[in-house]
Design a protein around this motif. Structure first.
Motif, PDB file in Angstrom:
ATOM      1  N   ILE A 155       0.854  -1.189   0.000  1.00 38.86           N
ATOM      2  CA  ILE A 155       0.000   0.000   0.000  1.00 38.86           C
ATOM      3  C   ILE A 155       0.891   1.241   0.000  1.00 38.86           C
ATOM      4  CG2 ILE A 155      -1.959   1.130   1.119  1.00 38.86           C
ATOM      5  CD1 ILE A 155      -2.454  -1.799   0.241  1.00 38.86           C
ATOM      6  N   ASP A 156       0.595   2.199  -0.864  1.00 34.94           N
ATOM      7  CA  ASP A 156       1.438   3.386  -0.940  1.00 34.94           C
ATOM      8  C   ASP A 156       1.378   4.167   0.374  1.00 34.94           C
ATOM      9  OD1 ASP A 156      -0.440   5.978  -1.357  1.00 34.94           O
ATOM     10  OD2 ASP A 156      -1.326   4.248  -2.383  1.00 34.94           O
ATOM     11  N   LYS A 157       2.473   4.802   0.706  1.00 41.23           N
ATOM     12  CA  LYS A 157       2.620   5.475   1.999  1.00 41.23           C
ATOM     13  C   LYS A 157       1.610   6.595   2.204  1.00 41.23           C
ATOM     14  CE  LYS A 157       7.483   4.346   2.767  1.00 41.23           C
ATOM     15  NZ  LYS A 157       8.850   4.860   3.065  1.00 41.23           N
ATOM     16  N   GLU A 158       1.212   7.253   1.129  1.00 45.13           N
ATOM     17  CA  GLU A 158       0.236   8.332   1.258  1.00 45.13           C
ATOM     18  C   GLU A 158      -1.116   7.803   1.707  1.00 45.13           C
ATOM     19  OE1 GLU A 158       0.640  11.658   1.131  1.00 45.13           O
ATOM     20  OE2 GLU A 158       2.765  11.112   1.070  1.00 45.13           O
ATOM     21  N   THR A 159      -1.502   6.647   1.188  1.00 43.66           N
ATOM     22  CA  THR A 159      -2.768   6.021   1.601  1.00 43.66           C
ATOM     23  C   THR A 159      -2.712   5.632   3.068  1.00 43.66           C
ATOM     24  OG1 THR A 159      -3.202   5.172  -0.626  1.00 43.66           O
ATOM     25  CG2 THR A 159      -4.351   4.087   1.190  1.00 43.66           C
ATOM     26  N   ASP A 210      -8.289  -3.064   7.079  1.00 45.61           N
ATOM     27  CA  ASP A 210      -8.373  -3.045   8.541  1.00 45.61           C
ATOM     28  C   ASP A 210      -6.984  -2.949   9.158  1.00 45.61           C
ATOM     29  OD1 ASP A 210     -11.382  -3.729   9.138  1.00 45.61           O
ATOM     30  OD2 ASP A 210     -10.757  -5.124   7.569  1.00 45.61           O
ATOM     31  N   TYR A 211      -6.019  -3.630   8.564  1.00 44.75           N
ATOM     32  CA  TYR A 211      -4.671  -3.655   9.117  1.00 44.75           C
ATOM     33  C   TYR A 211      -4.029  -2.268   9.110  1.00 44.75           C
ATOM     34  CZ  TYR A 211      -4.676  -8.797   8.981  1.00 44.75           C
ATOM     35  OH  TYR A 211      -4.955 -10.119   9.190  1.00 44.75           O
ATOM     36  N   ILE A 212      -4.147  -1.529   8.018  1.00 48.53           N
ATOM     37  CA  ILE A 212      -3.468  -0.229   7.977  1.00 48.53           C
ATOM     38  C   ILE A 212      -4.147   0.806   8.867  1.00 48.53           C
ATOM     39  CG2 ILE A 212      -2.575  -0.663   5.649  1.00 48.53           C
ATOM     40  CD1 ILE A 212      -4.605   1.384   4.596  1.00 48.53           C
ATOM     41  N   LYS A 219      -1.731   5.565  23.610  1.00 48.00           N
ATOM     42  CA  LYS A 219      -1.915   6.352  22.394  1.00 48.00           C
ATOM     43  C   LYS A 219      -1.761   5.483  21.146  1.00 48.00           C
ATOM     44  CE  LYS A 219       2.957   7.729  22.177  1.00 48.00           C
ATOM     45  NZ  LYS A 219       3.903   8.858  22.087  1.00 48.00           N
ATOM     46  N   PRO A 220      -2.346   5.940  20.023  1.00 46.57           N
ATOM     47  CA  PRO A 220      -2.168   5.225  18.755  1.00 46.57           C
ATOM     48  C   PRO A 220      -0.694   5.204  18.367  1.00 46.57           C
ATOM     49  CG  PRO A 220      -3.921   6.856  18.596  1.00 46.57           C
ATOM     50  CD  PRO A 220      -3.198   7.118  19.888  1.00 46.57           C
ATOM     51  N   MET A 221      -0.326   4.242  17.551  1.00 45.04           N
ATOM     52  CA  MET A 221       1.067   4.112  17.124  1.00 45.04           C
ATOM     53  C   MET A 221       1.204   4.427  15.646  1.00 45.04           C
ATOM     54  SD  MET A 221       3.069   3.212  19.637  1.00 45.04           S
ATOM     55  CE  MET A 221       4.482   2.513  18.781  1.00 45.04           C
ATOM     56  N   SER A 222       2.347   4.959  15.285  1.00 48.82           N
ATOM     57  CA  SER A 222       2.660   5.108  13.870  1.00 48.82           C
ATOM     58  C   SER A 222       3.053   3.733  13.337  1.00 48.82           C
ATOM     59  CB  SER A 222       3.798   6.110  13.680  1.00 48.82           C
ATOM     60  OG  SER A 222       4.949   5.692  14.409  1.00 48.82           O
ATOM     61  N   VAL A 223       3.190   3.617  12.042  1.00 49.82           N
ATOM     62  CA  VAL A 223       3.566   2.344  11.432  1.00 49.82           C
ATOM     63  C   VAL A 223       4.927   1.899  11.977  1.00 49.82           C
ATOM     64  CG1 VAL A 223       4.206   1.231   9.261  1.00 49.82           C
ATOM     65  CG2 VAL A 223       2.253   2.789   9.331  1.00 49.82           C
ATOM     66  N   ASN A 224       5.023   0.637  12.399  1.00 51.23           N
ATOM     67  CA  ASN A 224       6.258   0.117  12.968  1.00 51.23           C
ATOM     68  C   ASN A 224       7.168  -0.405  11.854  1.00 51.23           C
ATOM     69  OD1 ASN A 224       8.052  -2.123  14.201  1.00 51.23           O
ATOM     70  ND2 ASN A 224       7.289  -1.027  15.994  1.00 51.23           N
ATOM     71  N   LYS A 280      -0.769   6.887   5.387  1.00 55.50           N
ATOM     72  CA  LYS A 280      -0.728   8.111   6.187  1.00 55.50           C
ATOM     73  C   LYS A 280      -2.120   8.715   6.340  1.00 55.50           C
ATOM     74  CE  LYS A 280       1.398  12.713   6.341  1.00 55.50           C
ATOM     75  NZ  LYS A 280       2.282  13.676   5.631  1.00 55.50           N
ATOM     76  N   PHE A 281      -2.879   8.739   5.259  1.00 62.69           N
ATOM     77  CA  PHE A 281      -4.233   9.296   5.292  1.00 62.69           C
ATOM     78  C   PHE A 281      -5.128   8.497   6.242  1.00 62.69           C
ATOM     79  CE2 PHE A 281      -8.625   9.178   3.709  1.00 62.69           C
ATOM     80  CZ  PHE A 281      -8.956  10.530   3.808  1.00 62.69           C
ATOM     81  N   VAL A 282      -5.065   7.172   6.125  1.00 62.53           N
ATOM     82  CA  VAL A 282      -5.900   6.308   6.982  1.00 62.53           C
ATOM     83  C   VAL A 282      -5.507   6.470   8.436  1.00 62.53           C
ATOM     84  CG1 VAL A 282      -6.495   3.923   7.541  1.00 62.53           C
ATOM     85  CG2 VAL A 282      -6.387   4.655   5.148  1.00 62.53           C
ATOM     86  N   LYS A 283      -4.197   6.521   8.709  1.00 62.27           N
ATOM     87  CA  LYS A 283      -3.724   6.703  10.083  1.00 62.27           C
ATOM     88  C   LYS A 283      -4.219   8.027  10.668  1.00 62.27           C
ATOM     89  CE  LYS A 283      -1.103   3.105  11.143  1.00 62.27           C
ATOM     90  NZ  LYS A 283      -1.413   2.243  12.314  1.00 62.27           N
ATOM     91  N   GLU A 284      -4.174   9.083   9.875  1.00 62.41           N
ATOM     92  CA  GLU A 284      -4.618  10.395  10.355  1.00 62.41           C
ATOM     93  C   GLU A 284      -6.110  10.403  10.648  1.00 62.41           C
ATOM     94  OE1 GLU A 284      -3.334  13.035   7.295  1.00 62.41           O
ATOM     95  OE2 GLU A 284      -1.284  13.211   8.083  1.00 62.41           O
ATOM     96  N   GLN A 285      -6.865   9.622   9.868  1.00 56.94           N
ATOM     97  CA  GLN A 285      -8.310   9.530  10.082  1.00 56.94           C
ATOM     98  C   GLN A 285      -8.653   8.779  11.368  1.00 56.94           C
ATOM     99  OE1 GLN A 285      -9.084  11.948   7.600  1.00 56.94           O
ATOM    100  NE2 GLN A 285     -10.988  10.786   7.630  1.00 56.94           N
ATOM    101  N   ASN A 286      -7.708   7.950  11.820  1.00 59.70           N
ATOM    102  CA  ASN A 286      -7.966   7.093  12.986  1.00 59.70           C
ATOM    103  C   ASN A 286      -7.094   7.443  14.194  1.00 59.70           C
ATOM    104  OD1 ASN A 286      -9.809   4.632  11.997  1.00 59.70           O
ATOM    105  ND2 ASN A 286      -8.421   5.167  10.329  1.00 59.70           N
ATOM    106  N   ASN A 287      -6.462   8.612  14.191  1.00 60.50           N
ATOM    107  CA  ASN A 287      -5.493   8.917  15.246  1.00 60.50           C
ATOM    108  C   ASN A 287      -6.099   9.430  16.545  1.00 60.50           C
ATOM    109  OD1 ASN A 287      -6.216  11.529  14.634  1.00 60.50           O
ATOM    110  ND2 ASN A 287      -4.188  12.162  13.915  1.00 60.50           N
TER     111      ASN A 287
END
Length: 356
Positions: A178-182, A262-264, A325-330, A184-191
């Protein structure tokens, strides 16, 4: 072209693709996609009426041991190479395979006698599978192990084995880059919330009741749980019985190709395996998926396969309540998954098997 390869396993289809074992079967099958091959799946109780069909250059046979005995023997004796997915596929057939006539490769998947000992319903099954495992190793050309830990286990158990050991990990075929921008967007939506998932079935060895206890004790508006499973009713009942707020948890069944969504979005993932030999040599499909998408596993025992040796990041379940707290991608876990995949890709398994 004549089939020279007989594969002992259920043939992977869209109907059985959620089964963990089939994930391995399908992954191996892709390595032989241009090679004529025959699948044989034998049952003592099922397939009273033989199920036979072709799928391109693949011949598929689901047969009853007693009713179709002659056909089964004919298939065994007419093939130069046999690839068996686990000892279970050889439960009845090991007697009819001779090392002098046929090259046989066993994909071990797991340590069957020990699995029966820890999770089986009767001790006699553990004793029986320990016996036939020894007999099978006497007939084997190659033993495929899913981890180096498993290879070491069998090398120590069968010091007299003269065949070849090879480590070839279980890599799910549904992994998607999955491209990093996608991401990043999903993570920001769920942070705004900690997102914890579990992906898998409701088997006892998954320690589902323990997981439900952890969720029950860590209910918070700041944490959201997702259960990805084919056993929806079982989990829904357990959620109700454990008095878990349904607004904090979702139970859903996904096609394996859609799990990445779901994973990302998640931060952590449950994999609560006991400390025993079964898990110390295992290569759980779901753990590979968790690491590949940069999640941090929440574990009961960190001794799972080769992952501790490889340096994966994890949380012990005892400190789950300390997650705030939520985590960034490991990235460390992603790199470990990529390393395992690279080792597989560097191995020409089809050539290894067919030249044996």
């Amino acid at each position: 072209m004549e089939s020279k390869l007989l594969i002992l396993a259920p043939y992977p289809t869209s109907e059985n693709n959620k089964d963990g074992m089939i994930s391995r079967v399908k992954a191996i099958d892709t390595l032989f996609e241009n090679i004529p091959r025959t699948y044989l799946y034998v049952s003592l109780r099922s397939f009273i009426k033989a199920k036979k069909y072709s799928d391109g250059i693949v011949e598929v046979n689901s047969l009853n041991l007693l009713i179709h005995f002659r056909t089964i023997l004919k298939l065994i004796y007419s093939h130069q190479h046999i690839y068996s997915h686990s000892i279970y596929m050889l439960t009845f057939l090991w007697l009819f395979i001779s090392k002098k006539q046929t090259s046989m490769t066993l994909d071990l998947h797991g340590v069957v006698p020990e699995e029966e000992k820890y999770f089986g319903k009767t001790k006699i099954r553990a004793v029986y599978y320990d016996f036939i495992e020894t007999q099978i190793f006497k007939r084997l050309t190659n033993a495929i192990c899913v981890t180096d830990a498993m290879k070491a286990h069998y090398q120590n158990k069968y010091k007299w084995f003269t065949g070849t050991f090879l480590t070839y990990s279980i890599i799910p075929d549904n992994l998607q880059i999955i491209d990093k921008e996608t991401v990043k967007f999903v993570k920001e939506q769920n942070n705004k919330k900690i997102h914890v998932i579990y992906s898998g079935g409701a088997q006892s060895w998954q320690n589902i009741d323990l997981m439900m206890q952890i969720i029950r004790n860590n209910q918070s508006p700041e944490i959201y749980y997702t259960i990805l499973t084919g056993d929806k009713k079982i989990f829904e009942d357990k959620i109700k019985n454990n008095k878990i707020n349904p607004e904090l948890i979702t139970v859903v069944s996904r096609n394996p190709s859609d799990l990445w969504k779901d994973y990302i979005a998640a931060d952590y993932a449950f994999i609560l395996r006991d400390e025993n030999i079964v898990n110390r040599v295992a290569c759980p499909t779901k753990l590979v998926e968790y690491l590949f998408y940069g999640l941090i596993p929440v574990v009961l025992s960190e001794e799972i396969g080769d992952y501790k040796k490889l340096g994966y990041d994890y949380f012990k379940m005892e400190i789950f309540s300390q997650i705030k707290k939520p985590m960034s991608v490991n990235e460390n876990n992603i790199n470990i998954a990529k390393k395992i995949i690279k080792v597989n890709q560097s191995t020409n398994l089809a050539q290894f098997i067919l030249k044996s």
